[in-house]
Scaffold this active site. Structure first.
Site, mmCIF file in Angstrom:
data_model
loop_
_atom_site.group_PDB
_atom_site.id
_atom_site.type_symbol
_atom_site.label_atom_id
_atom_site.label_comp_id
_atom_site.label_asym_id
_atom_site.label_seq_id
_atom_site.Cartn_x
_atom_site.Cartn_y
_atom_site.Cartn_z
ATOM 1 N N ASP A 1 -2.902 2.515 -6.123
ATOM 2 C CA ASP A 1 -1.811 2.595 -5.142
ATOM 3 C C ASP A 1 -1.721 1.406 -4.202
ATOM 4 O O ASP A 1 -1.019 1.469 -3.193
ATOM 5 C CB ASP A 1 -1.935 3.881 -4.327
ATOM 6 N N GLU A 2 -2.378 0.317 -4.517
ATOM 7 C CA GLU A 2 -2.248 -0.855 -3.659
ATOM 8 C C GLU A 2 -2.446 -2.128 -4.459
ATOM 9 O O GLU A 2 -3.140 -2.147 -5.476
ATOM 10 C CB GLU A 2 -3.237 -0.810 -2.479
ATOM 11 N N ASP B 1 0.848 -1.190 0.000
ATOM 12 C CA ASP B 1 0.000 0.000 0.000
ATOM 13 C C ASP B 1 0.887 1.245 0.000
ATOM 14 O O ASP B 1 1.607 1.509 0.966
ATOM 15 C CB ASP B 1 -0.906 -0.019 1.236
#
Length: 355
Positions: A103-104, A8
């Site tokens: 973003d993860e 993350d």
């Protein structure tokens, strides 16, 4: 036993701007929303979070909490380019990568542990690669299930690494509020509270039949989660993809047709990158548009020849937009999806198609 990582990125949108503009590194920074009008916060750096600013908060509220904060409009194309670089790093460590957002991502590294057989070593290597190649930091949770890995990745942000081995899972989960479990939103949290359940330990001790009566099939799932059990697969090796796509919801309605087309072209580039990394081509392009009143429409086009070219995907996405009312009504959301996927032809065939 599986080894799952949840990676993350730390305050991703804000971090990209702070990396590129040193003047932003020491100030409260808010991405998204118009503090003088409507819109919500997409994300905020940790300096802004110290004032109580958080994602999905009205921008006007964020301004009241921190009058001297710097507000920037999101630059989705910029974030998407960075995301592709980060996902490429992940793909160097395992073929089982499941992005959850820009973003993860979840990574199954069970079969890619390297000489020392350690998922923790893999996680450390990923953090070093991401930092050296992008100048950004990533927090990683390591465990045997996606559920626990995701919770762990949030335990020591920013730039954290939290490992929860199997013998620690029950103790790790026990004191957590039930809202930390996957799928528990405000409504489910209220239902559980009515049953006297506020922590994972209390959920674990509650009779499964009572949970099923209150929550249906999800009650059984939650009971398994409370014991750290989660057999959801990670990555695509167990199933063939039927489509690849991306969509974005905008902090403010997007009414300018040229801006809509610019966004769609960027989305097409992202989808083309996904196709290329997987060695696929697509036969159908679909546009998704959501108007300000939340009405959602889709338009699709089947191509004469399958493609993975960004220019072709973007060309048709923009044509499909003209077949909607997006230009007249504005949009809250746009999306581009490629479907009808098949293996890409070899280089000789590609040259023929290009000719």
């Amino acid at each position: 036993m599986r080894r799952i990582l949840h990676c993350d990125m730390d305050s991703f949108f804000a971090a990209v701007h702070m990396r590129d503009d040193p003047a932003l590194r020491e100030v409260p920074l808010v991405i998204g929303g118009d503090p003088e009008g409507r819109g919500v916060v997409s994300t905020a750096n940790y300096a802004a979070r110290a004032y109580g600013i958080h994602s999905a908060q009205p921008a006007a509220t964020a301004r009241r909490l921190c009058p001297h904060a710097v507000f920037l409009r999101p630059d989705i194309e910029r974030y998407r380019r960075e995301s592709e670089r980060i996902m490429a790093v992940f793909a160097d460590f395992t073929d089982r990568v499941e992005p959850a957002s820009l973003d993860e991502a979840y990574l199954d590294v069970t079969d890619h542990l390297g000489p020392d057989g350690s998922a923790t070593t893999i996680a450390r290597s990923i953090r070093e690669r991401v930092r050296s190649e992008t100048g950004l930091t990533v927090s990683i949770g390591v465990s045997a299930t996606p559920l626990v890995a995701k919770i762990a990745s949030d335990q020591d942000k920013p730039d954290g690494l939290t490992v929860v081995p199997p013998h620690r899972v029950l103790d790790f989960l026990a004191p957590l509020p039930v809202r930390r479990l996957h799928g528990v939103g405000p409504a489910t949290e209220r239902t559980l509270a009515e049953l006297g359940i506020t922590t994972v330990a209390q959920l674990r001790e509650h009779p499964p039949e009572a949970l099923a009566a209150a929550l249906g099939q999800f009650g059984a799932t939650l009971h398994a989660f409370a014991h750290g059990r989660d057999d959801r697969p990670v990555g695509e090796a167990k199933r063939a993809r039927k489509s690849l796509g991306v969509e974005d919801t905008f902090p403010q309605d997007l009414a300018d047709p040229s801006e809509q087309d610019r966004i769609l072209a960027g989305m097409a580039e992202h989808v083309a990158g996904q196709l290329g990394r997987r060695g696929l081509v697509a036969r159908t392009v679909t546009l998704k548009a959501r108007y300000p009143d939340f009405t959602t429409v889709t338009r699709r086009q089947t191509l004469e020849r399958p493609t993975a070219e960004a220019a072709t995907l973007g060309h048709w996405a923009c044509i499909l937009r003209t077949r909607t009312e997006a230009g007249a009504r504005g949009v809250r959301l746009l999306g581009v999806t490629a479907s009808g996927l098949e293996p890409a032809p070899d280089a000789e065939q590609l040259e023929l198609f290009s000719a």
